[in-house]
Design an enzyme around this catalytic site. Structure first.
Site, short mmCIF file in Angstrom:
data_model
loop_
_atom_site.label_atom_id
_atom_site.label_comp_id
_atom_site.label_asym_id
_atom_site.label_seq_id
_atom_site.Cartn_x
_atom_site.Cartn_y
_atom_site.Cartn_z
N ARG A 86 0.85 -1.19 0.00
CA ARG A 86 0.00 0.00 0.00
C ARG A 86 0.89 1.24 0.00
O ARG A 86 1.98 1.24 0.54
CB ARG A 86 -0.90 0.02 1.24
CG ARG A 86 -2.07 -0.95 1.16
CD ARG A 86 -2.99 -0.81 2.36
NE ARG A 86 -2.38 -1.26 3.58
CZ ARG A 86 -1.81 -0.48 4.49
NH1 ARG A 86 -1.82 0.83 4.34
NH2 ARG A 86 -1.26 -0.99 5.56
N TYR A 216 -1.19 -3.48 -7.03
CA TYR A 216 -1.07 -4.17 -5.74
C TYR A 216 -2.42 -4.23 -5.02
O TYR A 216 -3.12 -3.22 -4.90
CB TYR A 216 -0.02 -3.48 -4.84
CG TYR A 216 -0.09 -4.04 -3.44
CD1 TYR A 216 0.39 -5.32 -3.17
CD2 TYR A 216 -0.72 -3.34 -2.41
CE1 TYR A 216 0.25 -5.88 -1.91
CE2 TYR A 216 -0.87 -3.89 -1.15
CZ TYR A 216 -0.37 -5.16 -0.90
OH TYR A 216 -0.52 -5.71 0.35
N GLY A 217 -2.76 -5.41 -4.48
CA GLY A 217 -4.07 -5.67 -3.89
C GLY A 217 -4.65 -4.57 -3.01
O GLY A 217 -5.76 -4.10 -3.24
N LYS A 225 -9.67 -2.14 1.56
CA LYS A 225 -9.27 -0.99 2.38
C LYS A 225 -10.08 0.25 1.98
O LYS A 225 -10.44 1.06 2.82
CB LYS A 225 -7.78 -0.72 2.21
CG LYS A 225 -6.90 -1.89 2.61
CD LYS A 225 -7.18 -2.30 4.02
CE LYS A 225 -6.38 -3.52 4.42
NZ LYS A 225 -6.67 -3.93 5.79
N HIS A 245 -10.85 -2.14 11.46
CA HIS A 245 -9.77 -3.00 10.95
C HIS A 245 -9.59 -4.13 11.97
O HIS A 245 -8.61 -4.13 12.73
CB HIS A 245 -8.51 -2.14 10.83
CG HIS A 245 -7.40 -2.78 10.06
ND1 HIS A 245 -6.09 -2.37 10.17
CD2 HIS A 245 -7.39 -3.80 9.17
CE1 HIS A 245 -5.33 -3.09 9.37
NE2 HIS A 245 -6.08 -3.97 8.76
N ASP A 294 -9.71 -9.63 8.88
CA ASP A 294 -9.14 -8.29 8.62
C ASP A 294 -10.11 -7.15 8.91
O ASP A 294 -9.68 -6.09 9.34
CB ASP A 294 -8.68 -8.21 7.16
CG ASP A 294 -7.80 -7.00 6.88
OD1 ASP A 294 -6.94 -6.68 7.72
OD2 ASP A 294 -7.98 -6.36 5.82
N SER A 384 4.64 -10.40 0.28
CA SER A 384 3.95 -11.27 -0.70
C SER A 384 2.66 -11.79 -0.06
O SER A 384 2.56 -11.90 1.17
CB SER A 384 4.86 -12.41 -1.14
OG SER A 384 5.39 -13.08 -0.03
C1 OXD Z 1 -3.32 -4.45 5.27
C2 OXD Z 1 -3.94 -5.63 4.64
O1 OXD Z 1 -2.41 -3.85 4.68
O2 OXD Z 1 -4.85 -6.21 5.26
O3 OXD Z 1 -3.76 -4.09 6.37
O4 OXD Z 1 -3.58 -5.99 3.51
MN MN Z 2 -5.44 -5.21 7.06
#
Ligand code: OXD
Ligand code: MN
Length: 601
Positions: A86, A216-217, A225, A245, A294, A384
């Site tokens: 991120r 990137y995810g 997010k 979170h 998460d 990763s």
């Molecule tokens: C983070 C995730 O960065 O869950 O918090 O990918």
């Molecule tokens: Mn997270």
């Protein structure tokens, strides 16, 4: 350039599930006019569609085939090496005033930002396919559930979102045909995957997200997010619920008494491990089940908090995952998983630092280069990831689809702290718990770009994810508390305290059950504790430490408070509150003053 695959043309029956809601169709039209794709692919999340997209992704090197005997129906994706985490510095909250975004967010003026992004998106999908993905966050029948649409030019995003969300028809049904219904508009384009043109922008007032220049995810799976936390937290305040979170787990005693707890730890601090914990042999008959790993969305019902996991899959950190650290995660990722930026062994299996067994003699590292155990570089990137359906989890909680959510008995905060913070303690009450969450800190990890291992304040683990002014967010927590007649107890944990030799004092992983058990005892009114200046602390005999190989001095150290360390800690709380300007609610300032007085500051 990697990832920038040309348009694909699906056979009839694939890519043609158009939504009927006029507002959605108008918006897709507008984005298509702007980005000028070669064609539009209307996703439905079906098996058939996924098979087609995987085949195309393999042809275009967006995915790499793994040894299907070892990891069935699983694939490897390599992101651009400049794009592996991120990017908090390029993440913006675009509210009409800077004040609304608050002191912890990067703010950008909405009109100007829309204009800048429109310029970047202009003709950005020329020669490429534009995918339209309908998805739903939350169980189909939950009052908390939200619908989103993501437009993207990345097949990796489509395939990942199919795992991470409830995608397709369920979302279309939930949305219905009312053009004024609430839904999130997400636009993503890889552009040329250039960090200079990488922006993750949120427009909370418009329920809109635009993300460009990344694959990137955390930057591009806009459900996660961006919607479930940043936009989600903004909506939650307006609509009197909470978007946090937090992992959510169920814990059941041998007698069949069950509690649910929610825990907020910063990124890459073990939420997935805790959510899938296997109790040690000594805790025979105890069961831990996962609701989410998460994100937790919570609402008030009958004076209690009830939580749902809005997600449908796990996007977890791979390095360090093994049958020793997290057997349930290993079983989950043994099939139907997309791996990103791990190493590829010569036998077509995946490899990462910390995996069970010996490293392969030769592999291709996450960048696509030759790697051997003698190499100086890591085989897998430290951030990763695996993307795997929650249905793969052998300990998935049976109530994960329960629309009303699960009742929360305890909220746990925690971070990575080498010193100062004891293994566990309990806040005196809700407001004191809010203070505890507001001042929590953690050593930074590889989940975001930037220095790793630096202590930073990360209130409620939401620093990078709170979509509005953090002072108003604290007040929202206090206001929620006033409406709870049966509030969860609030705890703080620290699995990461180190001794003078620099080694961890606590074994962590499954042994965290011992701490969880004490918290459950406290919820049931049976666990012992001593009143300390920072909260209720267990003494060593209050924790069940039987059959645990940790010496008594280490336990004393883990549960101890060092006066000087705490004086520094409270000074750091003040510094943090001061750095936020005058947004911190009076109640939290009062909590800080009381704590400072305890430590004679
Ligand atoms: C983070 C995730 O960065 O869950 O918090 O990918
Ligand atoms: Mn997270």
């Amino acid at each position: 350039m990697k990832n920038l695959a040309p348009a694909i043309f699906p056979p009839k029956g694939i890519g043609d599930t158009k939504p009927s809601n006029k507002a959605v169709l108008d918006w897709v039209d507008e984005i298509a006019k702007l980005t000028q794709p070669e064609n539009i692919f209307w996703c439905d999340g079906s098996e058939h569609e996924s098979e087609f997209l995987i085949a195309e992704s393999l042809k275009q090197n967006v995915l790499i085939e793994l040894n299907q005997k070892r990891v069935a129906r699983s694939y490897l994706h390599r992101s651009n090496p400049n794009d592996v985490a991120r990017v908090e510095q390029f993440t913006f909250v675009c509210t009409p005033t800077k004040q609304e975004a608050g002191p912890t967010n990067n703010w950008a003026e909405p009109t100007e930002t829309y204009a800048k992004l429109r310029a970047l998106l202009s003709a950005a999908m020329r020669g490429r396919t534009m995918f339209v993905i309908p998805y739903m966050m939350g169980p189909a029948d939950s009052p908390l559930t939200k619908v989103g649409f993501e437009i993207t030019d990345s097949k990796y995003v489509v395939l990942s979102l199919r795992i991470m969300t409830r995608m397709g028809d369920v979302a279309l049904k939930r949305l219905g045909n009312d053009p004024s219904a609430e839904w999130n508009r997400g636009v993503h384009s890889l552009l040329d995957v250039n960090p200079e043109r990488r922006f993750i922008c949120h427009f909370p007032r418009d329920n809109t997200i635009i993300s460009v220049g990344s694959g990137y995810g955390g930057n591009v799976l806009l459900s996660k997010k961006c919607l479930a936390l940043r936009i989600g937290s903004y909506l939650a305040r307006k609509q009197n619920w909470m978007a946090e979170h937090m992992l959510i787990l169920g814990v059941e005693s041998p007698e069949g008494r069950k509690h649910y707890v929610a825990a907020a730890f910063p990124s890459a601090c073990g939420k997935t491990n805790f959510a899938m914990l296997i109790p040690p042999a000594h805790f025979k008959g105890w069961k831990v089940t996962t609701v989410g790993d998460d994100i937790g969305w919570m609402r008030i019902r009958d004076g209690r908090l009830y939580a749902v996991n809005p997600e449908n899959g796990y996007f977890g950190v791979v390095p360090g995952t093994s049958y020793k650290s997290n057997p349930n995660a290993m079983r989950s990722i043994a099939h139907d998983t997309i791996y990103t930026n791990v190493a590829l062994a010569d036998d077509g299996d995946v490899w990462w630092e910390g995996k069970d067994g010996e490293p392969p003699e030769h592999a291709i590292d996450w960048r696509g280069n030759d790697w051997t155990p003698q190499s100086n570089e890591k085989a897998a990137h430290p951030n990763s990831r695996f993307t795997t359906p929650m249905r793969n989890n052998p300990v998935l909680d049976p109530d994960v689809d329960e629309g009303e959510g699960v009742p929360i008995s305890a909220i746990i905060f925690g971070g990575r702290r080498s010193d100062t913070v004891p293994l566990v303690y309990q806040a005196f009450d809700w407001n004191n718990g809010v203070y505890l969450g507001a001042t929590m800190a953690s050593e930074t990890t590889a989940a975001a770009t930037g220095a790793v291992g630096r202590v930073r304040r990360d209130p409620m683990a939401m620093l990078p994810f709170c979509g509005y002014n953090i002072g108003d967010y604290f007040q929202h927590w206090l206001d929620i508390g006033k409406q709870l007649t049966n509030p969860p107890l609030i705890f703080n944990v620290n699995w990461f305290r180190k001794g003078a030799d620099g080694k961890f004092l606590w074994p962590g992983f499954g042994e965290n059950m011992r701490v969880l058990k004490w918290m459950i005892d406290r919820c049931e009114g049976s666990g012992g504790a001593l009143k300390s200046p920072i909260g209720w602390l267990p003494s060593p005999h209050d924790l069940d430490l039987a059959e645990l190989d940790v010496d008594r001095n280490a336990v004393d150290e883990l549960l101890g408070l060092d006066h000087e360390e705490w004086q520094k800690e409270i000074a750091a709380h003040k510094e943090f509150f001061d750095s936020l300007g005058n947004v911190v609610p009076q109640e939290l300032q009062k909590q800080r003053e009381q704590l400072a007085a305890e430590f004679k500051l």
